[in-house]
Design an enzyme around this catalytic site. Structure first.
Site, PDB file in Angstrom:
ATOM      1  N   GLU A   1       0.822  -1.198   0.000  1.00 28.31           N
ATOM      2  CA  GLU A   1       0.000   0.000   0.000  1.00 28.31           C
ATOM      3  C   GLU A   1       0.853   1.243   0.000  1.00 28.31           C
ATOM      4  O   GLU A   1       1.969   1.259   0.492  1.00 28.31           O
ATOM      5  CB  GLU A   1      -0.930   0.002   1.215  1.00 28.31           C
ATOM      6  CG  GLU A   1      -2.064  -0.961   0.987  1.00 28.31           C
ATOM      7  CD  GLU A   1      -3.127  -0.839   2.058  1.00 28.31           C
ATOM      8  OE1 GLU A   1      -4.178  -1.446   1.875  1.00 28.31           O
ATOM      9  OE2 GLU A   1      -2.913  -0.145   3.054  1.00 28.31           O
TER      10      GLU A   1
ATOM     11  N   CYS B   1       3.579   8.422   1.075  1.00 32.55           N
ATOM     12  CA  CYS B   1       4.136   7.486   2.052  1.00 32.55           C
ATOM     13  C   CYS B   1       4.361   6.162   1.332  1.00 32.55           C
ATOM     14  O   CYS B   1       3.407   5.515   0.908  1.00 32.55           O
ATOM     15  CB  CYS B   1       3.136   7.350   3.202  1.00 32.55           C
ATOM     16  SG  CYS B   1       3.631   6.160   4.431  1.00 32.55           S
TER      17      CYS B   1
ATOM     18  N   CYS C   1       7.019  -6.811   7.310  1.00 30.26           N
ATOM     19  CA  CYS C   1       8.209  -6.381   8.049  1.00 30.26           C
ATOM     20  C   CYS C   1       8.640  -7.527   8.960  1.00 30.26           C
ATOM     21  O   CYS C   1       7.803  -8.168   9.582  1.00 30.26           O
ATOM     22  CB  CYS C   1       7.890  -5.137   8.889  1.00 30.26           C
ATOM     23  SG  CYS C   1       9.337  -4.458   9.731  1.00 30.26           S
TER      24      CYS C   1
ATOM     25  N   CYS D   1       7.575  -4.843  16.245  1.00 26.56           N
ATOM     26  CA  CYS D   1       7.238  -3.793  17.204  1.00 26.56           C
ATOM     27  C   CYS D   1       5.829  -4.107  17.718  1.00 26.56           C
ATOM     28  O   CYS D   1       4.916  -4.370  16.924  1.00 26.56           O
ATOM     29  CB  CYS D   1       7.309  -2.430  16.542  1.00 26.56           C
ATOM     30  SG  CYS D   1       8.964  -2.114  15.864  1.00 26.56           S
TER      31      CYS D   1
ATOM     32  N   CYS E   1       2.619  -2.384  16.294  1.00 28.02           N
ATOM     33  CA  CYS E   1       2.508  -2.185  14.840  1.00 28.02           C
ATOM     34  C   CYS E   1       1.887  -3.391  14.160  1.00 28.02           C
ATOM     35  O   CYS E   1       2.345  -4.514  14.336  1.00 28.02           O
ATOM     36  CB  CYS E   1       3.887  -1.911  14.248  1.00 28.02           C
ATOM     37  SG  CYS E   1       3.874  -1.786  12.444  1.00 28.02           S
TER      38      CYS E   1
ATOM     39  N   CYS F   1      -1.127   4.784   9.963  1.00 29.46           N
ATOM     40  CA  CYS F   1       0.266   4.536  10.303  1.00 29.46           C
ATOM     41  C   CYS F   1       0.429   3.171  10.957  1.00 29.46           C
ATOM     42  O   CYS F   1      -0.229   2.894  11.944  1.00 29.46           O
ATOM     43  CB  CYS F   1       0.658   5.544  11.361  1.00 29.46           C
ATOM     44  SG  CYS F   1       1.972   6.578  10.924  1.00 29.46           S
TER      45      CYS F   1
HETATM   46  N1  SAH Z   1       9.732   0.499   9.800  1.00 31.94           N
HETATM   47  C1  SAH Z   1       9.971   1.889   9.826  1.00 31.94           C
HETATM   48  C2  SAH Z   1       9.051   2.685   8.928  1.00 31.94           C
HETATM   49  C3  SAH Z   1       7.596   2.271   8.838  1.00 31.94           C
HETATM   50  S1  SAH Z   1       6.599   2.495  10.244  1.00 31.94           S
HETATM   51  C4  SAH Z   1       9.906   2.407  11.247  1.00 31.94           C
HETATM   52  O1  SAH Z   1       9.495   1.669  12.125  1.00 31.94           O
HETATM   53  O2  SAH Z   1      10.310   3.543  11.467  1.00 31.94           O
HETATM   54  C5  SAH Z   1       6.190   4.233  10.226  1.00 31.94           C
HETATM   55  C6  SAH Z   1       5.879   4.805  11.595  1.00 31.94           C
HETATM   56  O3  SAH Z   1       4.580   4.379  12.059  1.00 31.94           O
HETATM   57  C7  SAH Z   1       6.873   4.368  12.670  1.00 31.94           C
HETATM   58  O4  SAH Z   1       7.251   5.443  13.494  1.00 31.94           O
HETATM   59  C8  SAH Z   1       6.045   3.382  13.441  1.00 31.94           C
HETATM   60  O5  SAH Z   1       6.567   3.181  14.708  1.00 31.94           O
HETATM   61  C9  SAH Z   1       4.674   4.002  13.420  1.00 31.94           C
HETATM   62  N2  SAH Z   1       3.597   3.092  13.780  1.00 31.94           N
HETATM   63  C10 SAH Z   1       3.563   1.753  13.626  1.00 31.94           C
HETATM   64  N3  SAH Z   1       2.397   1.242  14.099  1.00 31.94           N
HETATM   65  C11 SAH Z   1       1.677   2.277  14.572  1.00 31.94           C
HETATM   66  C12 SAH Z   1       0.385   2.386  15.181  1.00 31.94           C
HETATM   67  N4  SAH Z   1      -0.386   1.323  15.356  1.00 31.94           N
HETATM   68  N5  SAH Z   1      -0.039   3.617  15.534  1.00 31.94           N
HETATM   69  C13 SAH Z   1       0.734   4.697  15.303  1.00 31.94           C
HETATM   70  N6  SAH Z   1       1.952   4.660  14.731  1.00 31.94           N
HETATM   71  C14 SAH Z   1       2.440   3.458  14.370  1.00 31.94           C
HETATM   72 FE1  SF4 Z   2       8.397  -2.892  11.129  1.00 29.90          FE
HETATM   73 FE2  SF4 Z   2       6.205  -1.760  12.107  1.00 29.90          FE
HETATM   74 FE3  SF4 Z   2       8.406  -1.907  13.622  1.00 29.90          FE
HETATM   75 FE4  SF4 Z   2       8.358  -0.223  11.508  1.00 29.90          FE
HETATM   76  S1  SF4 Z   2       7.069  -0.095  13.349  1.00 29.90           S
HETATM   77  S2  SF4 Z   2      10.001  -1.660  12.099  1.00 29.90           S
HETATM   78  S3  SF4 Z   2       7.076  -1.414  10.065  1.00 29.90           S
HETATM   79  S4  SF4 Z   2       7.176  -3.651  12.851  1.00 29.90           S
END
Ligand code: SAH
Ligand code: SF4
Length: 448
Positions: free
Chosen positions: A155, A168, A175, A179, A182, A414
């Site tokens: 996406e 974006c 991934c 995290c 996420c 996000c």
């Molecule tokens: N993997 C990279 C880039 C993609 S994630 C990273 O982690 O930086 C883009 C941003 O969205 C990151 O700051 C991530 O921590 C945030 N993010 C992920 N899941 C989220 C959620 N459920 N609510 C808000 N932000 C989130």
């Molecule tokens: Fe991967 Fe989501 Fe962590 Fe970014 S925030 S590194 S996309 S698991």
């Protein structure tokens, strides 16, 4: 119980599984240091973006070197390569040409030879959703990489404002990191996108919003009105960890920022990383883009849980790498992303510690209201607490914008970007049919 590996065996469309997939399938939520270090090298499958639906290969998204190779393959003599690549470059990346016939300064014979061997096809737009606020989300299917691959889906989200348009983009399908807040990290199928697949996301976006010299935006589309390009900024904040795919991300940035083509300033390209410390120096040296760090916690014990790569590279190492990032100044600050999780990382003391940690780093802090997803174990902080947190950070001299929810009605948030395609498709379809909205997407364009 079937494991992820079993599922892969029976699923001809499955991309190779990684260590974390297997760990997740076995019910291990947490990652060991060993697992993490194996993960860094676990995604080796290379996709050949260039094979399109028609079976020919597309030139869209390729680097200058790759284009030279394609010309060589159809017998164009080497002495002509530079000039021919310059012509192709202009038509593909400056004008957005969709057929070789448009290339009026290329001789008829060569045009025919190119059309015989190659196409200018884009990856397929499976669906486009447009929010009431103008945010657009595309589900994009990459061309098949072989007989058993129906094509990876990713996406890409476009967030227009009056004075900028931010795209974006994704750097991986899924991934490998996990995290805990996420959704993307729960996806099983993972592979790196090629540089062409990354670049193609901008091409698709420009096609859809009419951002080429002779194109016009669709009727009623919300696009910036400042006279600049409709896509003026790019953030690598879609699916995937860009610094686990550095070769392709850096090559893509080279194409995206080339002044004779797509022409995006590197200062308007932001790479977001969860903290792959060893690759940060390389990003600075070779791509020199803006940097965003997904910090999310100010203590190692908490960051170990929220952003498990912290067990490999802790907060101190991460911030040292930030301090060493080239070209930092007040005009070129690092963005620290901080997701607001109720009762977890959002206390006043956390805010004060954040300020202390970042001392000496030209920084701005982007507070992201947590986006819940089915099965997530966190809640978003109360609005008053987000404001208090922001105030403490702001009073200490740091910009601390709170990301505004965007596109709530199209499910493009996000960290939620297409986790399981089928599920999302069904959900998005259902939502469209019922006209309801759920999660939001966040305005990301806070770099220059
Ligand atoms: N993997 C990279 C880039 C993609 S994630 C990273 O982690 O930086 C883009 C941003 O969205 C990151 O700051 C991530 O921590 C945030 N993010 C992920 N899941 C989220 C959620 N459920 N609510 C808000 N932000 C989130
Ligand atoms: Fe991967 Fe989501 Fe962590 Fe970014 S925030 S590194 S996309 S698991």
């Amino acid at each position: 119980m079937a494991t992820a590996l079993d599922i892969a065996k029976h699923n001809p469309n499955a991309a190779p599984l990684t260590v974390s997939d297997a760990a997740r399938a076995a019910g291990q939520e947490t990652l060991s240091k060993e697992t993490l270090s194996k993960e860094a090298i676990s995604i080796e499958k290379k996709a050949e973006f260039s094979v399109t639906a028609s079976g020919q290969s597309s030139l869209v998204g390729l680097t200058r070197e790759e284009l030279k190779g394609k010309l060589g393959q159809i017998g164009v003599p080497e002495r002509e390569h530079k000039m021919r690549v310059a012509q192709l470059w202009h038509w593909i990346y400056f004008r957005g040409a969709k057929s070789f016939d448009e290339m009026t300064n290329v001789g008829k014979g060569l045009r025919a030879a190119l059309a015989e061997a190659y196409t200018l096809e884009r990856p397929q737009v499976v669906s486009e959703q447009v929010s009431k606020d103008g945010t657009r989300k595309w589900l994009i299917r990459m061309p098949s990489t072989g007989p058993f691959d129906k094509g990876a889906e990713i996406e890409c989200v476009y967030i227009p404002e009056t004075d900028r348009g931010t795209l974006c983009v994704s750097s991986q399908v899924g991934c490998t990191l996990t995290c805990s807040f996420c959704h993307t990290g729960t996806q099983r199928l993972v592979r790196n996108l090629t540089s062409a697949e990354i670049v193609a996301q901008l091409i698709v976006a420009r096609d859809c919003i009419g951002d080429w010299p002779d194109a016009t935006p669709p009727e009623g589309a919300f696009v910036p009105t400042d006279g600049g390009r409709f896509v003026s900024n790019i953030v690598f904040m879609g699916m995937g960890e860009p610094l686990y795919n550095p070769d392709n991300v850096i090559a893509a940035i080279g194409v995206l920022s080339d002044n004779e083509g797509l022409g995006l300033s590197r200062r308007r390209i932001t790479v977001s990383t969860s903290g792959v410390v060893p690759q940060m120096e390389r990003l600075g040296a070779e791509a020199n883009t803006m940097l965003a760090i997904s910090l999310h916690a100010v203590r190692d014990d908490l960051r170990d849980v929220l952003v498990p790569i912290n067990r490999k590279y802790d907060i101190k190492e991460l911030l040292d790498a930030c301090r060493a990032y080239p070209g930092l100044s007040n005009a070129r600050r690092i963005t620290f992303e901080y997701v607001m999780l109720k009762g977890v990382n959002d206390s006043d003391a956390d805010a004060r510690e954040l300020v202390r940690l970042l001392k000496g780093i030209p920084a701005k802090i982007n507070l992201i209201p947590f986006n819940p997803w089915p099965g997530s174990k966190y809640e978003c902080s109360d609005w008053e607490q987000i404001e208090r947190f922001s105030e403490i950070v702001y009073k200490a001299g740091y910009a601390s914008p709170v990301r505004t929810p965007r596109g709530r009605d199209i499910l493009a948030a996000c960290g939620q970007l297409k986790s399981e395609t089928e599920k999302l498709r069904a959900r998005a379809r259902m939502m469209l049919e019922q006209g309801i909205g759920a999660e939001g997407v966040y305005a990301l364009g806070d770099s220059e």
